[in-house]
Enzyme design. Structure first.
Site, PDB file in Angstrom:
ATOM      1  N   GLU A 200       0.871  -1.182   0.000  1.00  0.00           N
ATOM      2  CA  GLU A 200       0.000   0.000   0.000  1.00  0.00           C
ATOM      3  C   GLU A 200       0.909   1.234   0.000  1.00  0.00           C
ATOM      4  O   GLU A 200       1.007   1.953  -0.980  1.00  0.00           O
ATOM      5  CB  GLU A 200      -0.915   0.001   1.218  1.00  0.00           C
ATOM      6  CG  GLU A 200      -1.856   1.199   1.278  1.00  0.00           C
ATOM      7  CD  GLU A 200      -2.672   1.253   2.560  1.00  0.00           C
ATOM      8  OE1 GLU A 200      -3.655   2.017   2.586  1.00  0.00           O
ATOM      9  OE2 GLU A 200      -2.337   0.556   3.533  1.00  0.00           O
ATOM     10  N   ASP A 278     -12.408  -1.108   2.817  1.00  0.00           N
ATOM     11  CA  ASP A 278     -11.329  -0.828   3.771  1.00  0.00           C
ATOM     12  C   ASP A 278     -11.889  -0.250   5.078  1.00  0.00           C
ATOM     13  O   ASP A 278     -12.286  -0.995   5.962  1.00  0.00           O
ATOM     14  CB  ASP A 278     -10.299   0.098   3.129  1.00  0.00           C
ATOM     15  CG  ASP A 278      -8.930   0.024   3.800  1.00  0.00           C
ATOM     16  OD1 ASP A 278      -8.802  -0.666   4.821  1.00  0.00           O
ATOM     17  OD2 ASP A 278      -7.983   0.660   3.301  1.00  0.00           O
TER      18      ASP A 278
END
Length: 336
Positions: A200, A278
């Site tokens: 990420e 998320d």
């Protein structure tokens, strides 16, 4: 002809990357703060939403942990998860595999039992009310040490038969996957599946470590793997599922703009990408909001592939996956 965003919204789908603490909407935060007598540094719901401006992962985590402080009792965790499941059902989510961060709560004196039993109660209610099945993924906070992760795994012992996997989240940069090699090996020996956030904000090397050292069954995020063609080929060849979160990536400046998101390139490279929300309360959208955001750059077949990948990448058994894929095919045929 049905437009792509509407078509995507109706697709039967699984959500594989959802932090249950990240679904804490400001309204519920205020309600729980009042119920539990917890002081929070915000005067209104509007002030909380104004604070949801992040330039990086750490800025987000600072407010995320502050918000989680209102979660104190088993009832709180049931209310939190029930609110998420109601939203997920409205987004035609048929199955969800949700992350929870026990260390965020046990370090504040909240019993492990309150966290897990509260979540399990909501999961049972969601299946009864919506037919929505779910699994729990116990995540270790990577900014803490491996000893703390071992202690968390031990404390969760009475509930391990109701936990599908362990995961790794929190601050990625400076906390490589290899830091948790032994506890992931222990979890694997105990029969738990393994997932990890990698690529990420961390480099492609972190993705390789997650594969080789943690021996993960699924990769969370994985965006930066796209910088390494050999790594992309490896992921494609293995059929490794990636739990991609477009609005999160935009909010945390992993991508500059949504039309620059690599989701299309991932699909073209043969990666088993999926779409997820998320931390939806913080990042501005649940799973269908994420589908709507990326729909303009994808074809109808791409959208179907993303939904198909979500079931193929889940930890459901083969019979359940087959049933969900049949439902997906029926939906696609009805909206040809």
């Amino acid at each position: 002809m049905i437009d792509p965003a509407t078509f995507a919204a109706g697709l039967p789908k699984a959500e594989l990357h959802l932090h249950i603490e990240g679904s804490l909407e400001p309204e519920l935060m205020f309600a729980l703060a009042k119920r539990n007598g917890v002081a929070i540094p915000f005067a209104s719901v509007e002030e909380v939403r104004a604070a949801y401006e992040f330039s990086n992962l750490q800025d987000f985590l600072d407010i995320y942990y502050r918000g989680a402080d209102v979660l104190r009792t088993e009832r709180d965790f049931t209310d939190l998860a029930t609110a998420y499941f109601n939203r997920a059902a409205a987004d035609t989510v048929r199955h969800a595999e949700i992350f929870f961060d026990p260390q965020t709560h046990t370090d504040r004196g909240v019993p492990m039992a309150a966290v897990i039993e509260g979540l399990l109660a909501a999961m049972a209610q969601a299946e009864a009310a919506h037919g929505l099945t779910s699994r729990l993924i116990l995540c270790f906070l990577r900014h803490l040490d491996e000893e703390a992760a071992f202690a968390t795994l031990t404390a969760a012992g009475p509930w391990l038969d109701r936990i599908a996997a362990v995961g790794l989240d929190s601050s990625e940069v400076g906390n490589p996957p290899e830091k948790f090699a032994r506890v992931f090996a222990r979890a694997g020996d105990m029969g738990l599946r393994r997932v990890a956030h990698a690529g990420e904000e961390g480099p492609p090397a972190y993705v390789a470590q997650a594969l080789d050292t943690l021996r993960i069954d699924r990769l969370d995020h994985g965006n930066r793997a796209m910088e390494d063609p050999l790594l992309v080929a490896r992921l494609a060849r293995s059929g490794m599922a990636l739990t991609v979160c477009p609005l999160s990536n935009l909010k945390l400046c992993v991508v500059d703009r949504i039309d620059a998101h690599p989701i299309r390139a991932m699909l073209r490279a043969g990666l088993r990408a999926t779409i997820n929300s998320d931390d939806p309360a913080y990042f501005g959208g649940y799973v269908n909001d994420n589908f709507r955001a990326i729909a303009p750059q994808l074809t109808r077949d791409d959208l179907i592939a993303l939904a198909r990948n979500s079931f193929l990448g889940s930890f459901l058994d083969d019979a359940a996956v087959a049933d969900h894929l049949a439902g997906l095919d029926a939906y696609a045929a009805a909206h040809a």
